[in-house]
Design a protein around this motif. Structure first.
Motif, PDB file in Angstrom:
ATOM      1  N   GLU A  48      -7.892  -9.188  -7.792  1.00 32.77           N
ATOM      2  CA  GLU A  48      -8.056  -7.535  -8.017  1.00 32.77           C
ATOM      3  C   GLU A  48      -6.974  -6.660  -7.324  1.00 32.77           C
ATOM      4  O   GLU A  48      -6.731  -5.822  -8.126  1.00 32.77           O
ATOM      5  CB  GLU A  48      -9.500  -7.448  -7.730  1.00 32.77           C
ATOM      6  CG  GLU A  48     -10.508  -7.787  -8.344  1.00 32.77           C
ATOM      7  CD  GLU A  48     -11.835  -8.115  -7.735  1.00 32.77           C
ATOM      8  OE1 GLU A  48     -12.330  -7.209  -7.211  1.00 32.77           O
ATOM      9  OE2 GLU A  48     -12.663  -9.322  -8.182  1.00 32.77           O
ATOM     10  N   ARG A  49      -6.846  -7.093  -6.088  1.00 32.96           N
ATOM     11  CA  ARG A  49      -5.676  -6.257  -5.271  1.00 32.96           C
ATOM     12  C   ARG A  49      -4.465  -6.384  -5.884  1.00 32.96           C
ATOM     13  O   ARG A  49      -3.723  -5.314  -6.119  1.00 32.96           O
ATOM     14  CB  ARG A  49      -5.844  -7.029  -4.099  1.00 32.96           C
ATOM     15  CG  ARG A  49      -4.516  -6.277  -2.783  1.00 32.96           C
ATOM     16  CD  ARG A  49      -5.250  -5.137  -2.199  1.00 32.96           C
ATOM     17  NE  ARG A  49      -4.319  -4.544  -1.282  1.00 32.96           N
ATOM     18  CZ  ARG A  49      -3.772  -3.399  -1.574  1.00 32.96           C
ATOM     19  NH1 ARG A  49      -4.133  -2.833  -2.903  1.00 32.96           N
ATOM     20  NH2 ARG A  49      -2.876  -2.924  -0.928  1.00 32.96           N
ATOM     21  N   GLU A  52      -4.478  -4.470  -8.882  1.00 33.70           N
ATOM     22  CA  GLU A  52      -4.339  -3.026  -8.598  1.00 33.70           C
ATOM     23  C   GLU A  52      -2.918  -2.399  -8.348  1.00 33.70           C
ATOM     24  O   GLU A  52      -2.362  -1.628  -8.915  1.00 33.70           O
ATOM     25  CB  GLU A  52      -4.898  -3.070  -7.244  1.00 33.70           C
ATOM     26  CG  GLU A  52      -5.658  -1.404  -7.207  1.00 33.70           C
ATOM     27  CD  GLU A  52      -6.596  -1.544  -5.930  1.00 33.70           C
ATOM     28  OE1 GLU A  52      -6.305  -1.007  -4.920  1.00 33.70           O
ATOM     29  OE2 GLU A  52      -7.726  -2.162  -6.079  1.00 33.70           O
ATOM     30  N   GLU A  55      -0.535  -2.332 -11.399  1.00 29.20           N
ATOM     31  CA  GLU A  55      -0.993  -1.194 -11.934  1.00 29.20           C
ATOM     32  C   GLU A  55      -0.123  -0.261 -11.475  1.00 29.20           C
ATOM     33  O   GLU A  55       0.594   0.834 -11.991  1.00 29.20           O
ATOM     34  CB  GLU A  55      -2.068  -0.595 -12.056  1.00 29.20           C
ATOM     35  CG  GLU A  55      -2.633   0.411 -13.167  1.00 29.20           C
ATOM     36  CD  GLU A  55      -2.513  -0.067 -14.572  1.00 29.20           C
ATOM     37  OE1 GLU A  55      -1.786   0.748 -15.153  1.00 29.20           O
ATOM     38  OE2 GLU A  55      -2.869  -1.293 -14.901  1.00 29.20           O
ATOM     39  N   LYS A  56      -0.030  -0.033 -10.138  1.00 26.46           N
ATOM     40  CA  LYS A  56       0.290   1.076  -9.299  1.00 26.46           C
ATOM     41  C   LYS A  56       1.937   1.002  -9.306  1.00 26.46           C
ATOM     42  O   LYS A  56       2.594   2.033  -9.636  1.00 26.46           O
ATOM     43  CB  LYS A  56       0.163   0.778  -7.641  1.00 26.46           C
ATOM     44  CG  LYS A  56       0.420   2.162  -6.776  1.00 26.46           C
ATOM     45  CD  LYS A  56       0.202   1.744  -5.424  1.00 26.46           C
ATOM     46  CE  LYS A  56       1.173   2.503  -4.551  1.00 26.46           C
ATOM     47  NZ  LYS A  56       1.107   2.021  -3.054  1.00 26.46           N
TER      48      LYS A  56
END
Lengths: 322, 304
Positions: A48-49, A52, A55-56
């Motif tokens: 998940e990290r 994330e 995406e960033k």
């Protein structure tokens, strides 16, 4: 003239664009991305990290946006960072590029120091024993694979005779800036440079010999002889001026060959330069470095070829026709 | 009347045959008259026969089997050229490697030749805009540092096999050929026989491959012999760097790659030196024969 230069320069734009596109597609095809790289060996990184962060940093954007961003950064000299060395690629390259440029520069100089006199002798005294010897040497240098020759040189001169160090670019103990430093550097450069240069003479010798043989029969040379110009001067003032100039233009074409050669030579002589960095990075799957190297060296060959084309068109207007 | 004419025709054709020997005959005559080329050809044939026939005398499975008690043995009666890090016989691997390297060199030359021929013929036959576009693309491809690209492709290709390796190498080996064939093709398309054939309505592909190509075949043969050596050199070089043949398919480069370890370079020369010398000899022989073939294709350069 100006039109040719302009047109030749303009051709470079689609070439650079195509190169960047190919490199980008290759980079995308390489397994893993910057995030997997950055977290390699980090047990706290959850999927998940990572998602994330992807995406960033925009790694989930459509490809053309990613391409735009990548090329925008690359133009400004930002190629991302290497996960193996944990530093920006640009810093990493800056430390190695000097060694490779030094190697390439000396190889070129020695190549011409060997090739030009030999080419002139072979062209001027055709079919003498000297010419036959030079043609034989040329045949050997053409047929011998670079890596085999470099290995044999290393084996003979470093291991059996012990005249030269077996690898590296300079002795570690010596302080930078001293005379000994320069001497040690030269000692380390000698074998790699000679291995490259002795085989690279082929093109120049072949070109010079053929060109002098052709020029010898031209009308302006006959005129010079008829006027009573001494034989020595016929060569230095008339024939060589004609035949030597294009050689200066071939410099840019040599870049691609030098890059290919540096990969073998740096690997065999464990010489810390871009070629060796390329091999270690690709072995370690450090793809940001690989991408940057392919992009930079590809650009270098494209620019080199363009410069050669332009210089050649100035020196020899006949090729400008196209 | 009719009979005499056909007889004359036959005589004429026979005479033509004598005056215009086939390209293969010219090559043979050229090689026969050049002692070094003849020697090279004989040596090369001998080496290749030894390499390709060696499976009859040497057990293939045995060569690749590891013998832990037999590591890095110096040359002896049992192992003519000693053994490597797995106790494998170097001489056997040398023969196997020579066979693999040569076979791959031939494959790459043929595939790249076919591709270069097709592209070159299309550019040369159509000329104009088609030629222009193809040539701009080839100009671009020729500028690229191909060695780096080959290595990158080899690393990222999923399921790396010998066949993929051959394809990747071929993909970077056809540019020069296409350019060469195109330039001769452009001259050829202006000739009457092509125009006549076009007028008769022969399909373009038929003109290209059955009418134009035979006239360019000597050029193709010359180019292929000369690039064969280069391709073998590139394959062994890539394998030497560790980006060539997959493990389990030894090439001459595999044996030479042992020399990346200084201890082996210095103290265990029998592992890598024979392979290095064998490549050198093969390159020199192929190139020398290639030079003779090249001379045969150009009447002005012929020695015989």
């Amino acid at each position: 003239m100006l039109k040719f230069i302009l047109r030749r320069t303009l051709i470079m734009i689609p070439q650079l664009f195509l190169l960047s596109l190919i490199v980008f597609v290759l980079a995308k095809a390489m397994p893993g991305d910057a995030i997997t790289g950055a977290f390699a060996g980090d047990p706290n990184a959850t999927e998940e990290r990572k998602e994330e962060l992807r995406e960033k940093f925009g790694l989930n954007d459509p490809w053309y946006e990613q391409y735009g961003r990548w090329i925008g950064n690359a133009v400004q000299g930002d190629f991302g960072s290497s996960y193996m060395y944990k530093q920006p690629v640009t810093t990493l390259l800056a430390g190695k590029v000097g060694n490779t440029v030094l190697l390439a520069l000396f190889t070129l100089i020695i190549t011409y120091i060997i090739a030009i006199p030999l080419g002139i002798v072979a062209g001027r005294w055709t079919d003498t024993w000297a010419d036959k010897l030079i043609v034989t040497y040329n045949y050997f240098s053409f047929a011998t694979p670079l890596f085999v020759f470099s290995l044999l040189m290393l084996f003979l001169f470093s291991f059996i005779l012990g005249w030269f160090p077996i690898g590296g670019s300079v002795d570690i103990k010596i302080e930078e800036g001293t005379w000994d430093y320069i001497v040690s550097k030269m000692e380390h450069l000698f074998l790699p440079v000679m291995s490259g240069a002795l085989l690279a003479t082929f093109g120049t010798i072949q070109y010079l010999r053929n060109d002098i043989i052709d020029t010898k029969l031209k009308d302006f040379v006959k005129t010079a002889r008829a006027k009573g110009v001494p034989e020595r001067k016929v060569y230095t003032k008339h024939i060589l001026r004609n035949s030597l100039l294009p050689i200066a233009a071939f410099l840019g074409y040599e870049i691609a060959g030098l890059i290919g050669g540096s990969i073998f030579i740096e690997s065999i002589f464990s010489y810390p330069g871009l070629g060796q960095l390329f091999l270690t990075s690709i072995g370690a799957r450090d793809f940001t470095v690989v991408t940057a190297l392919v992009m930079i060296l590809g650009t270098a060959t494209i620019i080199g070829t363009m410069l050669s084309d332009i210089i050649l068109s100035i020196v020899d207007p006949r090729i400008r026709v196209e | 009347m009719k009979d005499t004419v056909s007889l004359n025709d036959k005589q004429l054709m026979a005479k033509e045959k004598v005056n215009n020997p086939s390209f293969m005959k010219t090559i043979w005559r050229e090689i026969k008259n050049d002692k070094i080329a003849l020697g090279s050809l004989i040596l090369l044939t001998f080496l290749l026969l030894a390499a390709y026939l060696s499976p009859l005398f040497i057990d293939q499975a045995d060569i690749t089997r590891v013998y832990m008690g037999n590591i890095y043995k110096a040359p002896s009666a049992d192992n003519w050229l000693g053994s490597d890090d797995g106790g494998r016989d170097v001489f056997g691997q040398l023969m196997l490697g020579a066979r693999n390297s040569f076979t791959i060199g031939i494959c790459v030359t043929l595939i790249a030749g076919l591709f270069g021929l097709t592209v070159g013929l299309i550019a040369g036959f159509y000329g104009g805009i088609v030629d222009n576009i193809i040539m701009r693309i080839i100009d671009f491809l020729m500028v690229l540092p191909s060695l780096m690209f080959i290595i990158v492709f080899i690393t990222i290709v999923p399921q790396y096999t010998v066949f993929n390796f051959i394809l990747i190498m071929s993909a970077f080996a056809w540019f020069g050929k296409a350019r060469l064939i195109r330039s001769r093709g452009l001259a050829e398309r202006e000739l009457d026989y092509i125009n006549a054939s076009k007028t008769l309505g022969t399909p373009s592909w038929k003109i290209m491959f059955f009418e134009m190509f035979p006239n360019l075949s000597s050029l193709v043969i010359v180019n292929m012999t000369l690039t064969l050596a280069g391709n073998i050199g590139l394959e062994t070089g890539l394998t030497f760097l560790g980006f060539g043949l997959p493990t389990g398919t030894p090439s001459l480069g595999t044996l030479i790659s042992f020399a990346r370890n200084p201890d082996i370079v210095e103290n265990k020369w029998w592992v890598w030196l024979p392979a290095a010398l064998l490549i050198l000899v093969m390159m020199l022989c192929i190139n020398y024969v290639g030079q003779a073939v090249k001379r045969a294709s150009d009447a002005r350069q012929r020695l015989a």
